[in-house]
Design a protein around this motif. Structure first.
Motif, PDB file in Angstrom:
ATOM      1  N   LEU A 161      18.147   9.333 -13.373  1.00 19.54           N
ATOM      2  CA  LEU A 161      17.280  10.053 -12.747  1.00 19.54           C
ATOM      3  C   LEU A 161      16.760   9.158 -11.015  1.00 19.54           C
ATOM      4  N   LEU A 162      16.195   8.195 -11.683  1.00 20.09           N
ATOM      5  CA  LEU A 162      15.128   6.920 -11.079  1.00 20.09           C
ATOM      6  C   LEU A 162      15.979   5.976 -10.793  1.00 20.09           C
ATOM      7  N   GLU A 163      17.186   5.329 -10.764  1.00 21.36           N
ATOM      8  CA  GLU A 163      18.439   4.559 -10.351  1.00 21.36           C
ATOM      9  C   GLU A 163      19.008   5.928  -9.719  1.00 21.36           C
ATOM     10  N   ARG A 164      19.409   6.645  -9.561  1.00 21.54           N
ATOM     11  CA  ARG A 164      19.919   7.652  -8.206  1.00 21.54           C
ATOM     12  C   ARG A 164      18.669   7.648  -7.048  1.00 21.54           C
ATOM     13  N   ALA A 165      17.612   7.407  -7.602  1.00 22.51           N
ATOM     14  CA  ALA A 165      16.504   7.425  -6.348  1.00 22.51           C
ATOM     15  C   ALA A 165      16.416   6.447  -5.438  1.00 22.51           C
ATOM     16  N   MET A 166      16.209   5.364  -6.175  1.00 22.17           N
ATOM     17  CA  MET A 166      15.324   4.238  -6.014  1.00 22.17           C
ATOM     18  C   MET A 166      17.875   3.732  -5.240  1.00 22.17           C
ATOM     19  N   ALA A 167      19.238   3.848  -5.402  1.00 19.13           N
ATOM     20  CA  ALA A 167      19.903   3.723  -4.558  1.00 19.13           C
ATOM     21  C   ALA A 167      19.893   5.069  -3.297  1.00 19.13           C
ATOM     22  N   LYS A 168      19.873   5.981  -3.674  1.00 17.16           N
ATOM     23  CA  LYS A 168      19.656   6.903  -2.244  1.00 17.16           C
ATOM     24  C   LYS A 168      18.543   7.041  -1.598  1.00 17.16           C
ATOM     25  N   LYS A 169      17.771   6.700  -1.711  1.00 16.24           N
ATOM     26  CA  LYS A 169      16.188   6.498  -0.819  1.00 16.24           C
ATOM     27  C   LYS A 169      15.742   7.929  -0.714  1.00 16.24           C
ATOM     28  N   ARG A 170      16.403   8.452  -1.542  1.00 18.24           N
ATOM     29  CA  ARG A 170      15.478  10.208  -0.451  1.00 18.24           C
ATOM     30  C   ARG A 170      14.450  10.917  -1.347  1.00 18.24           C
ATOM     31  N   VAL A 171      13.782  11.199  -0.332  1.00 18.15           N
ATOM     32  CA  VAL A 171      12.185  12.055  -0.989  1.00 18.15           C
ATOM     33  C   VAL A 171      12.903  12.922  -2.415  1.00 18.15           C
ATOM     34  N   ARG A 172      14.221  13.495  -1.588  1.00 18.32           N
ATOM     35  CA  ARG A 172      14.625  14.906  -2.973  1.00 18.32           C
ATOM     36  C   ARG A 172      14.469  14.226  -4.327  1.00 18.32           C
ATOM     37  N   ASP A 173      15.602  13.233  -4.298  1.00 11.27           N
ATOM     38  CA  ASP A 173      15.559  12.480  -5.274  1.00 11.27           C
ATOM     39  C   ASP A 173      14.535  12.028  -6.125  1.00 11.27           C
ATOM     40  N   PHE A 174      14.069  11.886  -5.594  1.00 12.71           N
ATOM     41  CA  PHE A 174      12.520  10.998  -6.195  1.00 12.71           C
ATOM     42  C   PHE A 174      12.242  12.212  -6.544  1.00 12.71           C
ATOM     43  N   LYS A 220       8.090  -3.174   4.750  1.00  9.86           N
ATOM     44  CA  LYS A 220       8.368  -1.908   4.953  1.00  9.86           C
ATOM     45  C   LYS A 220       8.478  -0.609   4.088  1.00  9.86           C
ATOM     46  N   LYS A 221       9.906  -0.972   4.099  1.00  9.59           N
ATOM     47  CA  LYS A 221       9.887   0.238   3.166  1.00  9.59           C
ATOM     48  C   LYS A 221       9.885  -0.206   1.557  1.00  9.59           C
ATOM     49  N   SER A 222       9.631  -1.218   1.046  1.00 10.10           N
ATOM     50  CA  SER A 222       9.840  -0.952  -0.270  1.00 10.10           C
ATOM     51  C   SER A 222       8.514  -0.411  -0.595  1.00 10.10           C
ATOM     52  N   ILE A 223       7.386  -0.697   0.641  1.00 14.20           N
ATOM     53  CA  ILE A 223       6.251  -0.048  -0.046  1.00 14.20           C
ATOM     54  C   ILE A 223       6.361   1.827   0.481  1.00 14.20           C
ATOM     55  N   VAL A 224       7.120   2.164   0.865  1.00 14.26           N
ATOM     56  CA  VAL A 224       7.466   3.537   1.323  1.00 14.26           C
ATOM     57  C   VAL A 224       8.034   4.118  -0.188  1.00 14.26           C
ATOM     58  N   TYR A 225       9.199   3.085  -0.683  1.00 15.12           N
ATOM     59  CA  TYR A 225       9.472   3.606  -2.425  1.00 15.12           C
ATOM     60  C   TYR A 225       8.444   3.307  -3.417  1.00 15.12           C
ATOM     61  N   LEU A 226       8.027   2.542  -3.026  1.00 17.74           N
ATOM     62  CA  LEU A 226       6.757   2.549  -4.022  1.00 17.74           C
ATOM     63  C   LEU A 226       5.999   3.585  -3.953  1.00 17.74           C
ATOM     64  N   LEU A 227       5.535   4.022  -2.607  1.00 17.57           N
ATOM     65  CA  LEU A 227       4.729   5.260  -2.230  1.00 17.57           C
ATOM     66  C   LEU A 227       5.269   6.637  -3.591  1.00 17.57           C
ATOM     67  N   LEU A 228       6.662   6.878  -2.945  1.00 18.97           N
ATOM     68  CA  LEU A 228       7.198   7.977  -3.322  1.00 18.97           C
ATOM     69  C   LEU A 228       7.446   7.721  -4.838  1.00 18.97           C
ATOM     70  N   PHE A 229       8.017   6.198  -5.458  1.00 20.91           N
ATOM     71  CA  PHE A 229       7.460   6.823  -6.857  1.00 20.91           C
ATOM     72  C   PHE A 229       6.630   7.252  -7.525  1.00 20.91           C
ATOM     73  N   VAL A 230       5.184   6.593  -6.832  1.00 23.76           N
ATOM     74  CA  VAL A 230       4.201   7.067  -7.517  1.00 23.76           C
ATOM     75  C   VAL A 230       4.115   8.243  -7.657  1.00 23.76           C
ATOM     76  N   MET A 231       4.353   9.679  -6.286  1.00 20.64           N
ATOM     77  CA  MET A 231       4.156  10.799  -5.759  1.00 20.64           C
ATOM     78  C   MET A 231       4.923  10.868  -6.980  1.00 20.64           C
ATOM     79  N   ALA A 232       5.825  10.467  -7.460  1.00 18.15           N
ATOM     80  CA  ALA A 232       6.997  11.060  -8.443  1.00 18.15           C
ATOM     81  C   ALA A 232       5.842  11.244  -9.359  1.00 18.15           C
ATOM     82  N   ILE A 233       5.221  10.193  -9.782  1.00 14.19           N
ATOM     83  CA  ILE A 233       5.116   9.809 -11.287  1.00 14.19           C
ATOM     84  C   ILE A 233       3.385  11.018 -11.202  1.00 14.19           C
ATOM     85  N   VAL A 234       2.981  10.748  -9.710  1.00 14.09           N
ATOM     86  CA  VAL A 234       1.891  11.759 -10.467  1.00 14.09           C
ATOM     87  C   VAL A 234       2.715  13.402 -10.737  1.00 14.09           C
TER      88      VAL A 234
END
Length: 823
Positions: A161-174, A220-234
């Motif tokens: 699930l995590l690898e897929r989210a990082m590859a597809k870069k979509r909110v729903r996958d996170f 910029k995108k790295s910051i977005v993905y970091l926020l998405l990951f943190v959002m997913a964990i939270v």
């Protein structure tokens, strides 16, 4: 492709059915030491309470003087894959079947992850097979550690699930990853979940940093993905707040584990580590032996070992070869993480553990550092699968390339006869053979020297360990050389495959599958032990007598002396029990301090007045007793039953009391003067912590008998006490005090004081009363609301992201068609 996928998953299913067939197709239970000790009781109590009361249990009154059900942790009580089994099936069946399900899912999920890494179906199948049958997972069955197995089973799914989210870069996958992470938390083994979170966080950082380095992600995108990951964990943590926070708060403030951690510090966290001699067994099976049934050949420096740490020699050889030959970034990352896991697992045998202990948050609360090693098989199996996939494809790709060049009329260039993987497999296999040969020659004297020289941190009996070493060494030689022979056979097949295209892929996969199954199955099989339930949980004749007394007079406790019944065995019949060797590990700390469980002799062994306060009305003995404070009732089968006439009723009145501090109360209860004094003693004077707004009646309290309270409408976490108070005083209830208990009468809240160090007391005026005691679970209810709020947020965001994602995809498709028509 679909047929191949079904075939691969189907074979894994068949293997699980065969391995566990004697259990699955029977009415037996799957043996596990912890399951027999406490797991069966926990599952049965959970099942029976919900079926009988149509509500969720909040308090377990039958063991350790009572403890919170959710906060104290009673197994996988919220895990979606387990709950239906535990509610629909008998307890002795549901526990084992859930473990079987986890093991099957471990193979399927690893197959899914390896296919995502673009490995062929054959290599993915072999990887799933090796992970599913890995002895580190299977052997945990014998210990009854279903929580650990469930986390290891879900790990490949979470990584996918995590690898897929990082590859597809979509909110729903996170968000899907967030749901998966919530599922992982609900497995309930929060210790191993915490370790799994380290790996998931490390994978995210690896992908993020690598993406920045190769310029796949902008800043910029790295910051977005970091926020998405943190959002997913939270969100994952938020959804499972009801599972995490109550036990977390309980562990930090009320559990006996906290007291042990405070007293022993890093020694506590270092206990049950993977010792250096045990590390050898991860590569060469049975090097340090095992305490399995009658075998008793474990000679390592832990007190005992009930599980195997064998990774699979073939898997290790191929993983090492793949790491150095293929130079895949993911393999380098997993190797680095495995090195970290190994150094952590070794505890204070390396100075690195001190760094981990003081720098990593919350590590101080946990023991058993070797549990982090459970994630090494995950990395090793992936490395093994990469090596097999390369070897299978190498000759085919060479053949296809040669045909392509010839069709162009060019002179084909010869590939190197021996690719790097070929050489690394060969040299790694030769190196492991050399090490095994050395161990075969000097392993026994080396082990004896090691036992005599290495620090004996758990104070084990060295002479008994050396005797176990002598018993184990022939077993080790036979087992390790079988593994070596099988590994060389598999290596030979792969080397041959890389040399020629004549060996069909199906044949390679089939032969390797047989080798993997033979090598791991022989290690796994002894840990799969179906047994008759009646062998461990018979119903002795004394239970009927005790149940009759319980139904007639209300609750009481029975002290089960050694060699009679375990406290959970008696508790499984709905009776409250006490023993000198109670096991749970997460009980209330003040109950353990009251009974003196962690000292010798224990308080309940030395002070008989503690029996009285604890409401121990009956004593079960394997032999006749000659004790003045006991009255013989009768012999029931192999047991002698005695009654303690001095025991306090479960609920009674006190009309004299003293206020005291918590520590002073325990010391006074041990005082000979307080035990024997005719004016003020433990029988007529209650020790109260706090400042009650009530005065001691002005009369000679020694002449006033106490009143017995009757427990009615008892539902464990909700009951009433009826009592006629002859004077103002306290209603004492011999059940553990805990802040979540409330008392009321006629809709009026009554204060509950801690009394006699560990129990409950409510001030009452003279007259008849019916006091309602109920476990309010205020913290749990708040956390459930928080979990619902986070669940709603996740659902709404997921629906929105899916809707806009599909809209965007449709618009993109329309634009492509419009541009095509214009062209």
């Amino acid at each position: 492709d679909k047929v191949s996928r079904i075939w691969a998953l189907g074979v894994m299913l068949i293997l699980v059915l065969v391995l566990f067939g004697n259990f699955i197709f029977s009415d037996k239970m799957l043996f596990g030491t912890d399951f027999v000790d406490i797991g069966y009781y926990e599952v049965e109590y959970y099942h029976d309470f919900i079926v009988e009361n149509h509500s969720f249990p909040l308090w377990d009154p039958h063991i350790h003087g009572g403890l919170p059900f959710v906060e104290g942790m009673h197994g996988a009580i919220f895990f979606p894959l387990t709950v239906p089994l535990r509610l629909l099936l008998p307890p002795h069946r549901s526990f084992g079947l859930s473990e079987v399900l986890y093991i099957l899912l471990a193979g399927w999920f690893m197959y899914l992850l390896l296919r995502y890494y673009r490995l062929g179906r054959g290599a993915s199948f072999l990887g799933g097979l090796a992970y599913m049958l890995n002895p580190i997972i299977i052997s945990l069955l014998y210990a009854g550690h279903d929580g650990k197995i469930s986390v290891m089973a879900l790990l490949p799914f979470l990584v996918w699930l995590l690898e897929r989210a990082m590859a597809k870069k979509r909110v729903r996958d996170f968000l899907f990853f967030s749901l998966g992470y919530a599922l992982l938390i609900l497995t309930v083994h929060l210790h191993v979940v915490y370790f799994a979170s380290w790996l998931l966080g490390a994978i995210f950082l690896f992908r993020l940093i690598r993406g920045i380095v190769i310029k796949q992600y902008s800043v910029k995108k790295s910051i977005v993905y970091l926020l998405l990951f943190v959002m997913a964990i939270v969100l994952g943590l938020g959804i499972t707040t009801f599972q995490i926070y109550p036990p977390y708060k309980y562990l930090g403030n009320y559990s006996v584990r906290t007291a042990i951690t405070e007293q022993h510090g890093i020694q506590f966290s270092n206990s049950w580590r993977l010792n250096l001699e045990g590390l050898v067994s991860t590569v060469f099976p049975d090097f340090v032996g095992i305490d399995l049934g009658k075998r008793q050949t474990y000679w390592g420096r832990n007190v005992f070992r009930l599980n195997s740490m064998y990774l699979g020699l073939l898997s290790v050889i191929l993983a090492i070869a793949a790491l150095f030959a293929l130079k895949k970034p993911i393999l380098k990352f997993l190797a680095g993480y495995s090195l970290f896991a190994i150094t952590y697992s070794l505890g204070t045998q390396t100075p690195l553990f001190y760094i981990y202990y003081y720098l990593i948050p919350q590590v101080k609360k946990f023991r058993g550092p070797e549990m982090l090693f459970f994630f090494v098989p995950f990395a090793v199996v992936i490395g093994m699968a990469f090596a097999i996939d390369y070897a299978i494809k190498y000759a085919s790709e060479d053949h296809n390339e040669q045909k392509h060049i010839k069709s162009k009329g060019k002179i084909p260039k010869k590939k190197s006869k021996n690719p790097a993987l070929f050489r690394w497999i060969l040299w790694t296999a030769l190196g492991s053979t050399a090490v095994l040969l050395i161990l075969s020659i000097i392993g026994k004297p080396l082990g004896i020297w090691w036992l005599k020289t290495a620090p004996n941190f758990q104070n084990v009996n060295i002479q008994s360990k050396m005797a176990a070493l002598n018993r184990n060494f022939p077993i080790f030689l036979r087992s390790a050389w079988i593994a070596m022979f099988l590994s060389w056979t598999a290596a030979g097949i792969l080397l041959w495959r890389m040399k020629t295209k004549k060996l069909a892929t199906a044949a390679v996969v089939s032969i390797l599958a047989i080798i993997v199954i033979v090598d791991l199955w022989r290690i796994d099989k002894p840990f799969v032990v179906p047994v008759d339930m009646e062998k461990y949980f018979p119903k002795p004749p004394v239970v009927d007598y005790l149940k009759e007394q319980w139904d007639g007079r209300g609750p009481f406790r029975t002290l089960c002396l050694p060699q009679t019944m375990s406290y959970t065995h008696l508790a499984s019949f709905g009776l409250d029990a006490v023993t000198f060797s109670e096991l749970h590990g997460n009980q209330l700390r003040w109950y353990d301090e009251f009974t003196g469980r962690h000292q010798q002799p224990q308080n309940i062994q030395k002070y008989f007045n503690f029996w009285d306060i604890l409401n121990i009305e009956y004593v079960l003995s394997p032999q006749q007793l000659n004790m003045d404070n006991l009255v013989f009732i009768g012999r029931y089968g192999n047991f002698w039953l005695y009654r303690n006439p001095f025991a306090f009723p479960r609920a009674r009145s006190f009309h004299k009391w003293e206020t005291t501090s918590h520590d002073a109360a325990l010391q006074k209860l041990k005082s000979p003067f307080f035990i024997q004094d005719s004016i003020s003693n433990y029988q007529n004077t209650l020790l109260i912590e706090g400042k009650p707004d009530i005065s001691i009646p002005a009369y000679d309290s020694t002449s006033v008998r106490y009143a017995v309270g009757k427990v009615v409408d008892n539902r464990d976490d909700d009951f009433y006490v009826e009592i006629d108070m002859p004077r103002d005083g306290f209603l004492f209830v011999s059940q553990n005090w805990y802040p979540e208990w409330s008392a009321e009468e006629n809709d009026k809240q009554l204060p509950i004081f801690r009394a006699d160090y560990s129990f409950m007391a409510v001030p009452l005026e003279r007259g008849s009363h019916k006091v309602h005691f109920y476990y309010q679970a205020a913290l749990l209810k708040k956390d459930i609301i928080i979990s619902i709020v986070f669940g709603v947020i996740l659902f709404v965001v997921l629906v929105i992201s899916v809707f806009f994602g599909k809209t965007k995809e449709r618009d993109g498709t329309k634009n492509e068609k419009r541009d095509k028509n214009r062209r």
